[in-house]
Design a protein around this motif. Structure first.
Motif, short mmCIF file in Angstrom:
data_model
loop_
_atom_site.label_atom_id
_atom_site.label_comp_id
_atom_site.label_asym_id
_atom_site.label_seq_id
_atom_site.Cartn_x
_atom_site.Cartn_y
_atom_site.Cartn_z
N THR A 1 7.66 49.32 -13.97
CA THR A 1 6.42 50.12 -14.02
C THR A 1 5.29 49.53 -13.17
O THR A 1 4.22 50.13 -13.08
N LYS A 2 5.53 48.39 -12.55
CA LYS A 2 4.47 47.73 -11.78
C LYS A 2 4.97 47.37 -10.38
O LYS A 2 6.18 47.39 -10.12
N SER A 3 4.05 47.03 -9.52
CA SER A 3 4.43 46.50 -8.21
C SER A 3 4.99 45.10 -8.42
O SER A 3 4.47 44.33 -9.25
N PRO A 4 6.03 44.72 -7.69
CA PRO A 4 6.64 43.41 -7.90
C PRO A 4 5.72 42.27 -7.44
O PRO A 4 4.86 42.47 -6.58
N LEU A 5 5.92 41.13 -8.02
CA LEU A 5 5.17 39.95 -7.59
C LEU A 5 5.67 39.46 -6.24
O LEU A 5 4.90 39.06 -5.38
N ASP A 6 7.00 39.51 -6.05
CA ASP A 6 7.59 39.13 -4.76
C ASP A 6 8.97 39.76 -4.65
O ASP A 6 9.91 39.30 -5.28
N LYS A 7 9.07 40.81 -3.84
CA LYS A 7 10.35 41.51 -3.71
C LYS A 7 11.23 40.95 -2.59
O LYS A 7 12.33 41.46 -2.36
N ASP A 8 10.76 39.90 -1.91
CA ASP A 8 11.51 39.38 -0.77
C ASP A 8 11.94 37.92 -0.90
O ASP A 8 12.80 37.47 -0.15
N ILE A 9 11.34 37.17 -1.81
CA ILE A 9 11.66 35.75 -1.90
C ILE A 9 13.15 35.56 -2.17
O ILE A 9 13.72 36.17 -3.07
N PRO A 10 13.85 34.76 -1.36
CA PRO A 10 15.28 34.48 -1.62
C PRO A 10 15.46 33.91 -3.02
O PRO A 10 14.73 33.00 -3.43
N LEU A 11 16.43 34.48 -3.75
CA LEU A 11 16.53 34.19 -5.18
C LEU A 11 17.96 33.90 -5.60
O LEU A 11 18.89 34.61 -5.24
N VAL A 12 18.13 32.82 -6.39
CA VAL A 12 19.40 32.50 -7.05
C VAL A 12 19.16 32.49 -8.55
O VAL A 12 18.15 31.94 -9.02
N VAL A 13 20.06 33.10 -9.29
CA VAL A 13 19.99 33.07 -10.76
C VAL A 13 21.19 32.28 -11.28
O VAL A 13 22.34 32.56 -10.91
N LEU A 14 20.93 31.27 -12.10
CA LEU A 14 21.99 30.45 -12.67
C LEU A 14 22.38 31.00 -14.04
O LEU A 14 21.52 31.26 -14.89
N ILE A 15 23.68 31.20 -14.26
CA ILE A 15 24.19 31.76 -15.51
C ILE A 15 25.36 30.92 -16.01
O ILE A 15 25.99 30.19 -15.25
N ILE B 1 10.61 41.01 -16.40
CA ILE B 1 11.00 39.89 -15.54
C ILE B 1 11.72 40.41 -14.30
O ILE B 1 11.47 39.95 -13.18
N VAL B 2 12.62 41.38 -14.48
CA VAL B 2 13.27 41.99 -13.31
C VAL B 2 12.22 42.62 -12.40
O VAL B 2 12.31 42.56 -11.17
N ASN B 3 11.19 43.22 -13.01
CA ASN B 3 10.13 43.89 -12.25
C ASN B 3 9.35 42.92 -11.35
O ASN B 3 8.72 43.33 -10.38
N LEU B 4 9.42 41.63 -11.64
CA LEU B 4 8.76 40.65 -10.78
C LEU B 4 9.39 40.61 -9.39
O LEU B 4 8.74 40.20 -8.43
N PHE B 5 10.65 41.09 -9.30
CA PHE B 5 11.40 40.91 -8.06
C PHE B 5 11.86 42.22 -7.41
O PHE B 5 12.36 42.20 -6.29
N ILE B 6 11.74 43.35 -8.11
CA ILE B 6 12.17 44.62 -7.52
C ILE B 6 11.04 45.65 -7.64
O ILE B 6 10.17 45.53 -8.49
N PRO B 7 11.03 46.67 -6.78
CA PRO B 7 9.91 47.62 -6.72
C PRO B 7 9.72 48.45 -7.98
O PRO B 7 10.59 48.56 -8.83
N LYS B 8 8.57 49.04 -8.07
CA LYS B 8 8.20 49.94 -9.15
C LYS B 8 9.09 51.18 -9.16
O LYS B 8 9.48 51.69 -8.12
N GLY B 9 9.41 51.67 -10.37
CA GLY B 9 10.16 52.91 -10.50
C GLY B 9 11.67 52.76 -10.48
O GLY B 9 12.40 53.76 -10.52
N LYS B 10 12.18 51.54 -10.46
CA LYS B 10 13.62 51.31 -10.43
C LYS B 10 14.17 51.13 -11.86
O LYS B 10 13.56 50.46 -12.70
N GLU B 11 15.34 51.72 -12.10
CA GLU B 11 15.98 51.57 -13.41
C GLU B 11 16.50 50.15 -13.57
O GLU B 11 17.14 49.60 -12.67
N VAL B 12 16.23 49.56 -14.73
CA VAL B 12 16.71 48.22 -15.04
C VAL B 12 17.85 48.27 -16.05
O VAL B 12 18.86 47.59 -15.91
N VAL B 13 17.68 49.08 -17.08
CA VAL B 13 18.70 49.17 -18.13
C VAL B 13 18.50 50.48 -18.87
O VAL B 13 17.39 51.00 -18.98
N SER B 14 19.60 51.05 -19.38
CA SER B 14 19.52 52.22 -20.24
C SER B 14 20.27 51.92 -21.52
O SER B 14 21.21 51.12 -21.53
#
Length: 556
Positions: free
Chosen positions: A273-287, A245-258
């Motif tokens: 491991t993949k090209s993102p679906l959209d690395k530029d769309i303005p995004l808010v995450v509700l928590i 899910i993180v990969n949908l928004f950030i480029p390939k090859g970036k660490e997400v968690v260890s």
């Protein structure tokens, strides 16, 4: 059957004991010898109890109690899963099971349908919210626990099950054919306004990333240019799904968690491991405070890369990784094997289970021991207490009368009554509780019990207790009596004063009868402070950018 279980139990204990003893003998390891010795004591104890105890004992059940008590000394996430609970465990991890597709529960002592899932046998077969469950096949379930009824309703796909329910004064019988039930991780997605898309992510079971991807692709096809991803109340789940899910928004090859643990085999770094679906769309995450585990990985990683603005409240703080290890006789243990660390290097675990007080209670990590880290842009973030939002929203509080009406299931029961009398309502986004509907509700409440204590009344009661304890009560008794008279709540007035929040609760219940879970989520978007702030932030690109670089500027 008892002798068979008993023999099987002693065989398992004996085999485990011999294996450990042999291993201990070869390695001359003091720790393993201690384990072997105590296993021997435990097996001997169970054997002697079975022989000498005055009453018959269920040895297998007794051992299970001992196992669970042992695991309670560790953390809440390490748990024993006996063979008979394997189906429930599979549901939690995959979201799949064979059944009728309905959430059941107990309201005021009655087992009933709380939510039939749209398109599955319970809903298509005519079962409704509020139906009281009387029979499953030939079994009378009126007095049974909800968990037992759930087990009766589940079974292999394409098998039939008879269900009898009570609806009002009517008794209704239906024959349902069980299906493979796959619960979507995205119960709702849609457009909040012309440009803003919204995705509700409720779980991280199998296909969570695929569900989010499909929703985002569809929203983008509808012209969405900015997005709200809602992981409030999401308890987490499969780590791999969070990474994707993180990969949908950030480029390939970036660490997400260890993950880092005691064994080398559990240490791993998870990257996109993949090209993102959209690395530029303005995004808010509700928590919020019930966002945990995988939900925190998604929110925390996107925050660490300054890819999203987080809005809401501090998350739960679960930074522990569990691995399922198979045991004998198809049982399993879900054991904590590592801690996870998000890209900035922080671990968001909030409770230190390795240190306990004299009462056996674990404590939160104190602020003085929390470490500072920085995001990609240099914003300061801390470990040890969940994920903190970039913009905080205080939790919404409700009046005691609203709590009472909901807790006593009066709002729920009125929703059933309304549904029986009205064939349809407007769309979830349009439906409102009119003055006429609210008047009907107030009239319907007449003669029903929903007493409650207001906050002020509670404070006065506490004052009386302290005054009596410290011998001041006689002096202040006339004043207390006068105050109680002035603040004594008036239910009729409270129904007027707090009608807007009561209407909100009624609206949710009524909409759920016609539009199920999806409708409830959709309707809630139009009376949500978190959503309002998200729209405000997303509509102002300058504000959005300032949030993501503000700390870095102050630091420089």
């Amino acid at each position: 059957m008892i002798n068979k279980n008993r023999n099987r139990l002693f065989t398992v204990l004996g085999t485990a004991l011999i294996a450990v003893l042999l291993f201990s003998f070869v390695n001359r390891n003091d720790k393993l010898f201690a384990i072997a010795k105590n296993l021997d004591i435990f097996a001997s104890l169970v054997r002697e109890l079975d022989s000498y105890y005055v009453d018959e004992i269920d040895a297998e059940s007794l051992v299970t109690v001992g196992i669970n008590a042992m695991l309670e000394e560790l953390d809440p996430y390490t748990e024993y899963i006996p063979e008979e609970n394997s189906d429930d465990f599979r549901l939690m991890t995959t979201g799949e099971y064979g059944g009728v597709g309905a959430l059941i529960g107990n309201r005021t002592g009655t087992n009933m349908i709380l939510m039939p899932y749209k398109g599955f046998p319970a809903q298509s077969g005519g079962l409704r919210i509020g139906d009281e469950i009387l029979k499953v096949d030939t079994v009378n379930v009126v007095e049974k626990a909800t968990a037992d009824i759930s087990k009766l309703l589940k079974g292999p796909a394409n098998t039939d099950v008879f269900v009898q329910v009570k609806r009002g004064e009517d008794t209704i019988s239906v024959n349902l054919t069980r299906r493979k039930i796959v619960i979507s991780n995205v119960p709702y997605y849609g457009k909040i306004d012309d440009q803003t898309g919204y995705i509700k992510l409720s779980d991280f079971t199998t296909n969570a990333a695929s569900d989010v991807r499909k929703a985002l692709v569809d929203l983008k096809s509808q012209g969405v240019t900015r997005l709200v991803l809602d992981v409030r109340d999401n308890p987490g789940g499969i780590l791999k799904e969070a990474v994707e899910i993180v990969n949908l928004f950030i480029p390939k090859g970036k660490e997400v968690v260890s993950t880092i643990g005691k064994l080398e085999s559990v240490n791993a770094v998870y990257k996109t491991t993949k090209s993102p679906l959209d690395k530029d769309i303005p995004l808010v995450v509700l928590i919020n405070e019930r966002s945990a585990s995988a939900a925190e990985i998604v929110a925390g990683a996107l925050q660490d890369y300054d890819r999203a603005v987080l809005i809401g409240r501090k998350t739960f703080g679960k930074g522990l990784v569990q691995t399922t290890v198979p045991l004998s006789y198809n049982s399993q243990v879900k054991v904590t094997t590592a801690k996870y660390y998000i890209p900035s290097g922080r671990c968001i675990q909030a409770i230190d289970y390795s240190k306990k007080d004299e009462m056996g209670n674990s404590s939160s990590i104190p602020d003085s021991l929390r470490n500072e880290f920085t995001t990609k842009n240099g914003r300061i973030v801390k470990d040890g207490a969940g994920i903190e939002p970039d913009r905080m929203i205080e939790p919404k509080s409700y009046a005691p009368i609203t709590y009472s009406l909901v807790a006593r299931s009066l709002v729920f029961d009125f929703g059933n009554e309304f549904y029986r009398q009205n064939n349809s309502i407007g769309a979830p986004s349009d439906f409102q509780i009119s003055e006429d509907i609210y008047k009907d509700f107030v009239s319907w409440l007449e003669g029903k019990e929903y007493d409650y204590t207001t906050y002020v009344e509670k404070a006065l009661d506490d004052l009386v207790k302290y005054a009596e304890k410290e011998n001041y009560f006689e002096e202040i008794q006339p004043t207390i009596k006068d105050l109680k008279k002035k603040v004594s709540h008036n239910k009729e007035q409270d129904l007027i004063t707090y009608q807007e929040e009561i209407k909100s609760a009624l609206k949710e219940e009524i909409i759920s009868r016609y539009y199920y879970q999806e409708g409830v989520v959709e309707a809630s978007l139009y009376d949500d402070e978190d959503i309002d702030l998200a729209l405000k932030v997303l509509s102002d690109q300058t504000e959005l950018k300032n949030i993501l670089i503000a700390t870095a500027k102050r630091k420089n």
